[in-house]
Write a protein that holds these residues in place. Structure first.
Motif, mmCIF file in Angstrom:
data_model
loop_
_atom_site.group_PDB
_atom_site.id
_atom_site.type_symbol
_atom_site.label_atom_id
_atom_site.label_comp_id
_atom_site.label_asym_id
_atom_site.label_seq_id
_atom_site.Cartn_x
_atom_site.Cartn_y
_atom_site.Cartn_z
ATOM 1 N N PRO A 1 0.656 -1.225 0.090
ATOM 2 C CA PRO A 1 -0.026 0.011 -0.134
ATOM 3 C C PRO A 1 1.018 1.237 -0.135
ATOM 4 N N ASP A 2 0.300 2.307 -0.451
ATOM 5 C CA ASP A 2 1.010 3.501 -0.547
ATOM 6 C C ASP A 2 0.699 4.489 0.851
ATOM 7 N N GLU A 3 2.098 4.380 1.487
ATOM 8 C CA GLU A 3 1.887 5.080 2.856
ATOM 9 C C GLU A 3 1.303 6.477 2.867
ATOM 10 N N GLY A 4 1.707 7.163 1.732
ATOM 11 C CA GLY A 4 1.172 8.669 1.692
ATOM 12 C C GLY A 4 -0.269 8.600 1.575
ATOM 13 N N TRP A 5 -0.891 7.715 0.688
ATOM 14 C CA TRP A 5 -2.323 7.762 0.486
ATOM 15 C C TRP A 5 -2.952 7.198 1.907
ATOM 16 N N GLN A 6 -2.338 6.137 2.557
ATOM 17 C CA GLN A 6 -3.003 5.810 3.591
ATOM 18 C C GLN A 6 -3.161 6.719 4.826
ATOM 19 N N ARG A 7 -1.844 7.405 4.783
ATOM 20 C CA ARG A 7 -1.870 8.504 5.812
ATOM 21 C C ARG A 7 -2.775 9.521 5.635
ATOM 22 N N LEU A 9 -5.585 9.379 3.881
ATOM 23 C CA LEU A 9 -7.088 8.917 4.497
ATOM 24 C C LEU A 9 -7.231 8.894 5.841
ATOM 25 N N SER A 10 -6.335 8.504 6.398
ATOM 26 C CA SER A 10 -6.532 8.523 8.088
ATOM 27 C C SER A 10 -6.707 9.807 8.846
ATOM 28 N N GLN A 11 -5.937 10.603 8.114
ATOM 29 C CA GLN A 11 -6.287 12.000 8.483
ATOM 30 C C GLN A 11 -7.270 12.726 8.086
ATOM 31 N N ALA A 12 -8.002 12.273 6.872
ATOM 32 C CA ALA A 12 -9.053 13.034 6.466
ATOM 33 C C ALA A 12 -10.547 12.349 6.936
ATOM 34 N N GLN A 90 -15.800 9.138 2.930
ATOM 35 C CA GLN A 90 -16.114 9.933 1.958
ATOM 36 C C GLN A 90 -14.954 10.477 0.971
ATOM 37 N N SER A 91 -13.714 10.596 1.862
ATOM 38 C CA SER A 91 -12.539 10.904 1.155
ATOM 39 C C SER A 91 -11.784 9.657 0.284
ATOM 40 N N ALA A 92 -12.277 8.574 0.495
ATOM 41 C CA ALA A 92 -11.691 7.344 -0.109
ATOM 42 C C ALA A 92 -12.232 7.136 -1.495
ATOM 43 N N SER A 93 -12.207 7.525 -2.439
ATOM 44 C CA SER A 93 -12.795 7.205 -3.721
ATOM 45 C C SER A 93 -11.909 7.045 -4.752
ATOM 46 N N LYS A 94 -12.469 6.395 -5.868
ATOM 47 C CA LYS A 94 -11.598 6.081 -7.035
ATOM 48 C C LYS A 94 -10.997 7.613 -7.677
ATOM 49 N N SER A 95 -11.761 8.606 -7.576
ATOM 50 C CA SER A 95 -11.627 9.798 -8.044
ATOM 51 C C SER A 95 -10.468 10.564 -7.036
ATOM 52 N N THR A 96 -10.522 10.294 -5.912
ATOM 53 C CA THR A 96 -9.557 11.055 -4.883
ATOM 54 C C THR A 96 -8.058 10.334 -4.975
ATOM 55 N N ALA A 97 -8.443 9.089 -5.367
ATOM 56 C CA ALA A 97 -7.239 7.976 -5.397
ATOM 57 C C ALA A 97 -6.551 8.757 -6.666
ATOM 58 N N LEU A 98 -7.222 8.873 -7.991
ATOM 59 C CA LEU A 98 -6.674 9.278 -9.181
ATOM 60 C C LEU A 98 -5.971 10.565 -9.055
ATOM 61 N N THR A 99 -6.598 11.357 -8.252
ATOM 62 C CA THR A 99 -6.127 12.997 -8.261
ATOM 63 C C THR A 99 -5.038 12.673 -7.227
#
Length: 208
Positions: A1-7, A9-12, A90-99
């Protein structure tokens, strides 16, 4: 998993708690958790009885309320006939992941190509990326794209229809979309098709 993405999402999504969410939905008739490989720390997925969809989704809503800051994505598998339900923050979607991926790669959204075939692909296909509807896209998605296009005539969403010697279905639709947006040249595609015929392979569908 991408640590930056996981971090991120955890914050958001501080209210998200997948373990408690699973417990909240236990026992709802017609709702079956999907295998572990389709779930994750920020995505909980279920099969549901499409014939009883309204009652099941209503019970899911009642069981969760808004305490997990979640959003639900319902789609339908045309092959099995099953309903499919994804629950994410809410912040974990395909759109936010692509962004996120585009920003990490320093690529503009207009240079990102996303291909979809089912209802849970509607959001990223209408979020400003270069969208591709493969020819086997389900009716739920087609209706959603039609509605989005009526509100935004400039929506970039190419619908594969069988060009370049391909039939437009599944991987062939992805390749057709790649050529349409210039990610793949028509010459390179023709070379791949020729090589496939020489090798006797069938990695994607060709039109007759």
């Amino acid at each position: 998993p991408d640590e930056g993405w996981q971090r991120q999402l955890s914050q958001a999504c501080p209210a998200w708690d997948v373990a408690t969410l699973r417990l909240a939905l236990t026992g709802i008739a017609g709702l079956t958790e999907q295998p572990a490989e389709y779930c994750g720390p920020f995505k909980q997925s279920y099969f549901l009885d499409a014939a009883d969809q309204e009652r099941i989704l209503d019970q899911v809503d009642q069981a969760m309320g808004s305490r997990f800051d979640q959003h639900l994505i319902y789609s339908h598998d045309p092959l099995s006939g099953q309903g499919l339900l994804d629950i994410q923050p809410q912040s974990a979607s395909k759109s936010t992941a692509l962004t996120y991926l585009a920003e990490q790669s320093d690529v503009a959204a207009q240079q990102v190509v996303f291909c979809g075939d089912s209802g849970n692909d509607l959001q990223p296909l209408t979020a400003g990326f270069c969208g591709v509807l493969v020819r086997n896209a389900d009716q739920q998605l087609l209706k959603g794209i039609e509605q989005a296009r009526s509100q935004n005539p400039l929506l970039r969403c190419y619908q594969a229809n069988g060009r370049y010697g391909l039939d437009g279905y599944y991987t062939a639709g992805v390749l057709e979309g790649a050529v349409h947006y210039g990610v793949l040249s028509e010459q390179a595609l023709h070379q791949a098709l020729t090589q496939q015929n020489v090798d006797g392979r069938s990695s994607f569908s060709m039109s007759g």
